[in-house]
Structure formats: C-alpha cells, structure tokens
Design a protein around this motif. Structure first.
Motif, mmCIF file in Angstrom:
data_model
loop_
_atom_site.group_PDB
_atom_site.id
_atom_site.type_symbol
_atom_site.label_atom_id
_atom_site.label_comp_id
_atom_site.label_asym_id
_atom_site.label_seq_id
_atom_site.Cartn_x
_atom_site.Cartn_y
_atom_site.Cartn_z
ATOM 1 N N MET A 153 -46.927 12.808 -33.476
ATOM 2 C CA MET A 153 -47.170 11.430 -32.416
ATOM 3 C C MET A 153 -46.675 11.955 -30.982
ATOM 4 N N ASP A 154 -45.590 12.661 -31.109
ATOM 5 C CA ASP A 154 -45.190 13.215 -29.759
ATOM 6 C C ASP A 154 -46.003 14.093 -29.032
ATOM 7 N N ALA A 155 -46.547 15.046 -30.144
ATOM 8 C CA ALA A 155 -47.514 16.062 -29.700
ATOM 9 C C ALA A 155 -48.633 15.482 -29.146
ATOM 10 N N PHE A 156 -49.152 14.297 -29.852
ATOM 11 C CA PHE A 156 -50.480 13.718 -29.458
ATOM 12 C C PHE A 156 -50.623 12.904 -28.108
ATOM 13 N N GLU A 157 -49.210 12.559 -27.966
ATOM 14 C CA GLU A 157 -49.007 11.739 -26.836
ATOM 15 C C GLU A 157 -49.124 12.663 -25.655
ATOM 16 N N TYR A 158 -48.582 14.198 -25.876
ATOM 17 C CA TYR A 158 -48.835 15.041 -24.822
ATOM 18 C C TYR A 158 -50.253 15.542 -24.649
ATOM 19 N N CYS A 159 -50.959 15.309 -25.722
ATOM 20 C CA CYS A 159 -52.460 15.926 -25.522
ATOM 21 C C CYS A 159 -53.384 14.728 -25.342
ATOM 22 N N LYS A 160 -52.883 13.436 -25.051
ATOM 23 C CA LYS A 160 -53.555 12.176 -25.021
ATOM 24 C C LYS A 160 -54.813 12.337 -23.799
#
Length: 256
Positions: free
Chosen positions: A114-121
C-alpha cells in the motif's frame, strides 16, 4: 469443491446444492466436480507458466504484464503468491480487463504494497488492499510509468528487501531430537493460534537431517524439492496442519 461453485451470472452452485433436496442434488454435484477438475487443470497449467516465466529472475521484484492472456484472471493472485513464496520478492501480475489493465500484487517480508502504490498513485486509476496483498487498475499508456515508479520506490526499501532474504528461526533442533517436534505440535502448538499476519507460523531449523535415516521419525513433506535421501541437510520446516513442509534447505541467512 464448494469453492468452485461461483458462476459468471452471480449464481452459486454450492449454495444451490445446500438448498436442494438430497434426492435432487446429484446433477449439481456432477457440475461441481466438473468445475473442480477444470480448475485443477487450469491451476496446473498456470503453475507451469509461472515456472517458465520466472526461471531466470535476477531482480529484487517481479512484474509480469500478461499481454497474451496466458494466465486466467482468476489465477493472477495465485500466480503472484506462488512467485513470492518461492523467490521471496514482491510480485505483480498485470492483465487486460474491460479495456484497461488490472494488477494483482503480493508482498514479501515487511515490504508494504500500500505504501508502494501510494508512491505510484499518479500512474494508477485506483488501488486498494493491505500491506501483503493489494490490487490496482491502470491505463495501458501508464504501464511503463508505473513500473519505473515502483522500481524507484524499491530502491528506498533496500533494507527491508534484504530482510526478505532471511528466514526467522524460532527453534533449532539436531536431527537426533526431531521426535520432540511431534510432541510440541501435539502439546503446545495450538497455544500460539491464531496464526496469521503479525503472528507467523513458527519455523524450525533441523541440523544434520538425513532423509534416508530420519524421515520416518517425523512427518516432513518433501514435495517440490530436490532433496536427496542420502545427503545431510540443515532443513527449515514449518507445520502445515498435517505435516511439516520444507521452507528451505539451502538458505545460509537465517535469524534466531
């Protein structure tokens, strides 16, 4: 069997079976068995595809964009989980879906999806899930941007990714003492329940294990390994509910 009861139109054969009089259940049971057989074949086919596409993994992550629809979409999560289990790296399977693309991701160790996808949002339409398992939708033209951003985020998480290469050991036994594992399972293992995220299954390191000599002392599942029965090993195992599954037998990095 019941897990194969769902149908594309929203109906559920398993529920229908439970609500049907016993004298009229036979046709539904035949359908369920046919679906289960088909699902098993598809799973075996997918496992072979996964084995082929991951044969030479050298990166600290794995992303597969399935342009050719080799993997049925219902097996995308299964495929990502299988890669994580074997290679201990984050894995994402991305497939065409309804004119856009959908991704199923699974995490290794403490890496937070979820942290990774927040970075990639900025490259995603939407995403959701939790730290260990998550999914997203994305436009085709943003696939390369997403992969670049995800890789950039991984570079900030090198310390966590390195942890994924280690296995935390809860107890060490010499092969001469392995009979105590059965005793532990019968007497104390249930006190650790429920096992899950935040309370992982205990891992046991068995030193000097010789399958030819010791396999009858304990229930160890050697499926999907190339362990030779006339070699000594340091074997890491965990209890699966019916037997001890081999987690690793080549790993040099483990934590006590």
């Amino acid at each position: 069997l019941f897990s194969n009861g769902r149908l594309p139109d929203g109906q559920n054969l398993a529920l229908e079976l439970l609500l049907t009089e016993e004298s009229e259940q036979k046709p539904i049971i035949y359908q369920l068995f046919a679906k289960a057989t088909d699902a098993k074949k598809k799973k075996n086919d997918v496992n072979l595809i996964i084995k082929n596409i991951t044969e030479n993994i050298i990166d600290d992550h794995f992303i597969f964009v399935d342009f050719e629809n080799k993997i049925p979409i219902e097996f995308a999560g299964h495929s990502a989980s299988k890669i994580v289990k074997k290679h201990k790296i984050p894995a994402i399977i991305i497939k065409p879906k309804n004119g856009i693309f959908a991704g199923e991701a699974r995490s290794a160790g403490r890496f937070n999806l979820m942290d990774a996808f927040e970075y990639c949002k900025s490259s995603l339409i939407q995403f959701g899930g939790h730290a260990k398992a998550a999914g997203f939708t994305i436009e085709k033209e943003n696939l390369e941007m997403f992969q670049a951003k995800f890789k950039a985020y991984l570079q900030t998480q090198k310390n966590i990714l390195f942890e994924n290469e280690t296995i935390k050991i809860d107890a060490i036994l010499d092969a001469e003492d392995i009979e105590y594992l059965d005793e532990y399972i019968q007497m104390e293992y249930n006190l650790l329940q429920p096992i899950g995220q935040g309370n992982v299954t205990p891992h046991f390191l068995i030193k000097n294990f010789l399958p030819k000599r010791d396999v009858n002392k304990i229930k160890i599942n050697f499926r999907n390994t190339d362990i030779k029965h006339d070699h000594h090993y340091a074997v890491i195992v965990k209890w699966s509910g019916k037997s001890f599954n081999v987690v690793d037998y080549r790993k040099a990095n483990y934590l006590l």
